[in-house]
Every structure is written in C-alpha cells, then in structure tokens.
Design a protein around this motif. Structure first.
Motif, PDB file in Angstrom:
ATOM      1  N   ASP A  34      12.186 -15.577 -16.309  1.00 28.05           N
ATOM      2  CA  ASP A  34      13.235 -14.702 -15.768  1.00 28.05           C
ATOM      3  C   ASP A  34      14.522 -15.498 -15.678  1.00 28.05           C
ATOM      4  OD1 ASP A  34      14.900 -12.985 -14.419  1.00 28.05           O
ATOM      5  OD2 ASP A  34      13.582 -12.673 -12.707  1.00 28.05           O
ATOM      6  N   GLN A  35      15.435 -15.223 -16.572  1.00 25.08           N
ATOM      7  CA  GLN A  35      16.679 -15.994 -16.631  1.00 25.08           C
ATOM      8  C   GLN A  35      17.531 -15.824 -15.384  1.00 25.08           C
ATOM      9  OE1 GLN A  35      16.364 -13.083 -17.991  1.00 25.08           O
ATOM     10  NE2 GLN A  35      18.263 -11.974 -17.610  1.00 25.08           N
ATOM     11  N   ASN A  36      17.268 -14.783 -14.601  1.00 20.82           N
ATOM     12  CA  ASN A  36      18.024 -14.590 -13.362  1.00 20.82           C
ATOM     13  C   ASN A  36      17.728 -15.673 -12.325  1.00 20.82           C
ATOM     14  OD1 ASN A  36      19.421 -12.100 -14.014  1.00 20.82           O
ATOM     15  ND2 ASN A  36      17.425 -11.120 -13.958  1.00 20.82           N
ATOM     16  N   TRP A  61      17.565 -18.871 -13.166  1.00 23.54           N
ATOM     17  CA  TRP A  61      18.088 -20.127 -13.703  1.00 23.54           C
ATOM     18  C   TRP A  61      19.541 -20.310 -13.285  1.00 23.54           C
ATOM     19  CZ3 TRP A  61      16.179 -18.975 -19.365  1.00 23.54           C
ATOM     20  CH2 TRP A  61      14.787 -18.838 -19.347  1.00 23.54           C
ATOM     21  N   LYS A 121      21.838 -18.370 -15.597  1.00 23.66           N
ATOM     22  CA  LYS A 121      21.409 -16.974 -15.761  1.00 23.66           C
ATOM     23  C   LYS A 121      21.562 -16.451 -17.199  1.00 23.66           C
ATOM     24  CE  LYS A 121      22.532 -15.714 -10.961  1.00 23.66           C
ATOM     25  NZ  LYS A 121      21.188 -15.957 -10.477  1.00 23.66           N
ATOM     26  N   LYS A 122      21.590 -17.352 -18.158  1.00 21.73           N
ATOM     27  CA  LYS A 122      21.746 -16.957 -19.551  1.00 21.73           C
ATOM     28  C   LYS A 122      20.385 -16.808 -20.233  1.00 21.73           C
ATOM     29  CE  LYS A 122      26.279 -19.075 -20.381  1.00 21.73           C
ATOM     30  NZ  LYS A 122      27.033 -20.068 -21.200  1.00 21.73           N
ATOM     31  N   TRP A 180      20.034  -9.960  -7.558  1.00 18.76           N
ATOM     32  CA  TRP A 180      21.005  -9.779  -8.648  1.00 18.76           C
ATOM     33  C   TRP A 180      21.273  -8.316  -9.006  1.00 18.76           C
ATOM     34  CZ3 TRP A 180      18.291  -7.028 -12.137  1.00 18.76           C
ATOM     35  CH2 TRP A 180      16.910  -7.223 -12.191  1.00 18.76           C
TER      36      TRP A 180
END
Length: 542
Positions: free
Chosen positions: A130-132, A134, A137-138, A408
C-alpha cells in the motif's frame, strides 16, 4: 388399574424430564440475537440444531445430553458471518509473500528476497503493498524487480486487489509490450516506458497467466484458511466472486467432510457463470448456498480507480472509471432479475454508486424482497442515499475500510465529499438493517476488528480523538446484528442461522469478553474460546 395408570403417568413425566440432546450449554450469557435481543443462560442441541433455549435450570431439568459444557458465565454468540470476503482468495494468498503494512518499497523488496529463498520455483507472487503507507506515497515501478529477478516472473498485488506491479519477465509472458488501452483498466506508462503498474482490469492481463494450484495445494490452503477463520469465530463466509468450477470443487470438499466452513457464494460476472447457474438453478445444501452474482462497477479509492462524479482532490485530471459500460450493467441486471437471482455490485465511488443504484431502481421497480446488494457503498452523494431505501437495496459494508482509509481518504475526496463517505449510520437508516463484513484478505479476517471499527471508528492507537466521523458509528447491538442475523438475512438464510433460536443450526461461539460491555482494549484483545458448527466443535483455544 390405578397402579397401571400411575406407572404410565410417571413414565410420561420422566420422559418429559429426560429428553435426549447431543449437547447442552449452560451457565452462559447467551446473546440469542433474536428479535428482542434476549439473553439466555442455556441451550440444548440435537442433530446439529438448537432444540431449546432458556435458563440453566429449565434446560438441565428437561434434557439429558451426551455432552454438557459449563460456559462459566462467558458470553455466547451466534457464529459470526462475514457478509463480504474472499475465502478462496485468502487461501491462495497464504502461498504468497506477505507484503501487508510494509513501510516502504525497499521493505517490500527485502521481504520478497527473503520469501524467494523459501519458494524458489515458478511465479513469485505477493500481496498487500500500500503506497499510502510509504513516505512519498508514490506507486512503485518495476526497475528494482527487473534487477533482482530478471529470469523469474513476479506479480505483486496491492492490498485492495485493484492494482499490481509486474516485472518485465511477467509482462513478456503476458505479451504486454506497450500501454494498450483496456476498458476499465490501465497499463501505466511513463516517458514512453512501461512502469509495470497495472490498474483494475489490466491486472488480469498478467494474473491470468499464473498457473492454477493443483488440487492437493488447493485443499491444503483452503483447510489452513478454514482453521484460521474458525479461530476468530467465523462460521459462514460470503465468498464474493468465484467461477462455477471452483464452486464445484468446494462442494466436493464439503460433501467429503473436509471443508466444514459454510459458504454463501456469489458467482463472478461472466457468461459461463450465468449459463451455469441459470440452467442449474440455485444451489443449496447445509454448507453451500449459491444464488447470486458479483458484479464490479469500479475500482478502489486507494489506487484512484473508484469512479467519482468529480475529479480526485489530489489528482485533478483523474476521476477514476467504470469497469464496464453502463449498458453492460443494465443488461446484466435485467437478466439476473428475469431469472430470479440476487445481484451484488461492487461500488466504491459516488459515480459508480449512482450508476448502479439508478439501474437497480429501474429494474426492481420499487420496494421488494429480492435483497440486491451494493458491496462497499463507500462514497455516496448526499442526494443518492434514498436510492437504497426506494428499491430495498442492502448496503453490504466493511467497517475496517473506514479506519484503514481515514488517514488519506480526505486527500482523495476533499473536505466536503468525505462527509458522506463510510456513512454506515446513514446507510442503516435506509432499510433499518445492513450487512457487515471485512473484505479479507484486503483487511484482516478477525471480526473483532469489524466490531471495533464499527462502534468506535478509531485505530488501535485511539486515533483520531473522538473517532472518525463518529456520527456514523453503529451501536454494539447494531454491529452484532450486522455480523450475525442481518448478514444471514442478506443471504436469505435468516430462518436457519444468524441467531440462537429453536430450529436453527447450532453455529455458535464462546468468547472471553462480553462485546456488549467491553472497552476498546477488551474488544481488540478478545479471543474465541470455542467455535461450533452444526453442534460440532471445530475450534478450541489451547
């Protein structure tokens, strides 16, 4: 003569006091979840069904049993029903590298390298990134995967199942060499080069090339998944989106006595599944129920595939997309309705919800008891809530999505649109009931997290203070009903399960803490002590 009559009367009275049962549960706090939400102390079970519910004195006086269990005043609940999950998908995921909660792409790569040492042949698969979570967020790209695994195909699926990253070897096997156009999906390209990112329908271009597990592996992981689910108190699971061939395999495992988990299966939206079920008719056994179809309207909010009426607040050039043309949904709805089956449609964005709700209302023509469902119903425009009530459409929602997305979701939707997202109380008010699930393996299988998120709307660290849009929290009673009797009702099974009443299957659990009185920490730490299906113990805490 008097002596004979006396003996006959004594025999009758004695037999009344000694009715045979297979199992008695006594000295418990039994939440029947019947219409009045009555609490009892004891119940008797025979031939897999409940034959009496009452006080300990009443039940023990009237029945003798092969086995009696002192519940020691612990709470007893109907077996939990997960109204939206992916049981087979969860079983298959047990073979994948676990990427859940990784805090960076580098951590994903480290986990994958370690996993590759234990699974050295064939496709390398993983799920849960889940890039959210990181720092940047990419979305990831395939460059590092190509370096690490140049000769082995890799496919890593996002936590929601609506996006994946593939390496070049996997793309070559699938014949994906450029950013081809695909309805309801996207093959992502940057600066004229494939990034390896696949969104929604594009994922299938690669995932369809992965060989299916053999029958031995299939059974192994299903039974492991079953035991994990019994451990958290699940006795029925709605598996949303299977092909009929898989259903036939599940049916055989159940009839052989290997698979004891009860399943309510929705067949995937495909011609072969429609042809199969329309010809065969509904499938119903004590363990398997197949009478509906799962249709996908759009993707997920986290991967920006959810179809919105207005652009994403954090990406002004993007609104998401429908996975099929509206005409397809109209044709499918009419066909399903004509054959008397249930339609359950995945809809996340407000545009997707509006599209499907309007089609439902048109086809169903007002109030009814066909129990068509909207799965997720995450973002609903304020003026569209009434479309649930006007056609008796059931919101089938997953409370942990709210607490997973709350960090987010406002970025995606903006301050105004977020107000009618994850609006479970507003959805409940439309028909007076709703069904609750988890969507595992997108979320964890544990129903305690469902209960926690639905009633408190906070994470395990008590964030945010006061709860996320707390006005849409459900009460403990509403939540328990949503996890039991209302979930059963969403499956047309409320007369056989979902509450602990005479004549229903003895699917029940004994727990450590009373959910109706537990604080936040007690809910999170609550454990199932025993799980029963049809009166047979399938799990006991060691």
């Amino acid at each position: 003569m008097k002596k004979i009559l006396f003996l006959l009367l004594a025999t009758v009275l004695l037999s009344c006091k000694q009715n045979n049962a297979d199992l008695i549960i006594y000295n418990g706090k039994i939440y029947t979840v019947n219409q009045n939400f009555d609490v009892a102390e004891a119940m008797a079970v025979k031939d897999g069904k409940i034959i009496a519910v009452g006080s300990s004195e009443q039940i023990q006086k009237q029945y003798t049993a092969k086995e009696s269990i002192d519940a020691q005043q612990k709470p007893v609940y109907p077996g939990f029903i997960d109204a939206h999950a992916h049981f087979v998908g969860y079983a298959q995921s047990l073979k994948n590298a676990n990427l859940v909660a990784a805090k960076s792409w580098d951590e994903i790569l480290d986990r994958l390298k370690a996993y590759a040492q234990t699974d050295k042949e064939g496709w390398l698969t993983g799920r849960g990134w889940d890039q959210n979570l990181w720092p940047d967020k990419k979305f990831p790209t395939k460059d590092k995967l190509d370096e690490l695994f140049p000769d082995r195909p890799v496919l890593l699926t996002r936590i929601d199942g609506h996006a994946a990253i593939a390496n070049q070897k996997a793309l070559d096997i699938a014949g994906v060499s450029k950013a081809i156009k695909i309805t309801g999906g996207e093959v992502v390209e940057e600066n004229g080069k494939l990034t390896g990112l696949l969104v929604d329908n594009a994922v299938g271009l690669v995932s369809d090339k992965i060989p299916a597990p053999d029958q031995k592996q299939f059974k192994k992981y299903l039974l492991q998944a079953q035991q994990n689910c019994f451990e958290v108190g699940l006795t029925t699971i709605d598996d949303c989106g299977l092909d009929y061939e898989t259903v036939e395999a599940l049916d055989k495992l159940q009839k052989d006595g290997d698979l004891k988990m009860k399943l309510y299966v929705l067949l995937s939206d495909s011609e072969k599944n429609y042809d199969f079920l329309f010809k065969k008719g509904p499938i119903k056994t004590d363990f398997l129920n197949v009478r509906g179809f799962k249709v996908y309207a759009d993707g997920a909010l986290g991967s920006r595939g959810a179809c919105l009426l207005q652009h994403y607040s954090d990406m002004p050039n993007k609104t998401g997309f429908l996975l099929s043309e509206p005409k397809h949904f109209e044709e499918v709805a009419k066909k399903i309705n004509e054959h008397g089956f249930q339609m359950c449609t995945h809809a996340i964005g407000d545009s997707a919800n509006r599209t499907i709700l309007k089609i439902y209302n048109q086809v169903l023509g007002g109030k009814n008891d066909k129990r068509w469902r909207i799965e997720h119903a995450q973002v609903v425009a304020p003026q569209d809530f009434n479309l649930f009530g006007s056609a008796s459409v059931i919101p089938s929602v997953q409370p942990t999505h709210a607490t997973s997305d709350m960090y987010w979701a406002k970025d995606r939707l903006g301050a105004e649109r977020i107000k009618t997202a994850y609006a479970y109380k507003q959805l409940l008010q439309q028909n007076g009931w709703l069904a609750l699930g988890t969507d595992f393996p997108v979320e964890h299988i544990n129903p305690m997290l469902t209960f926690y998120a639905a009633t408190l709307r906070i994470d395990s660290q008590n964030y945010p203070k006061g709860g996320f849009q707390i006005e849409n929290a459900l009460t403990p009673e509403e939540t328990l009903r949503g996890m039991t009797i209302w979930a059963a009702k969403a499956n047309f099974e409320e007369k056989e399960k979902g509450s602990l009443e005479t004549g229903k299957f003895a699917d029940f659990i004994i727990m450590e803490n009373d959910l109706m009185q537990a604080n936040a920490q007690q809910i999170l730490q609550n454990k199932v002590l025993k799980t029963y299906v049809n009166g047979q113990k399938v799990y006991e805490k060691k």
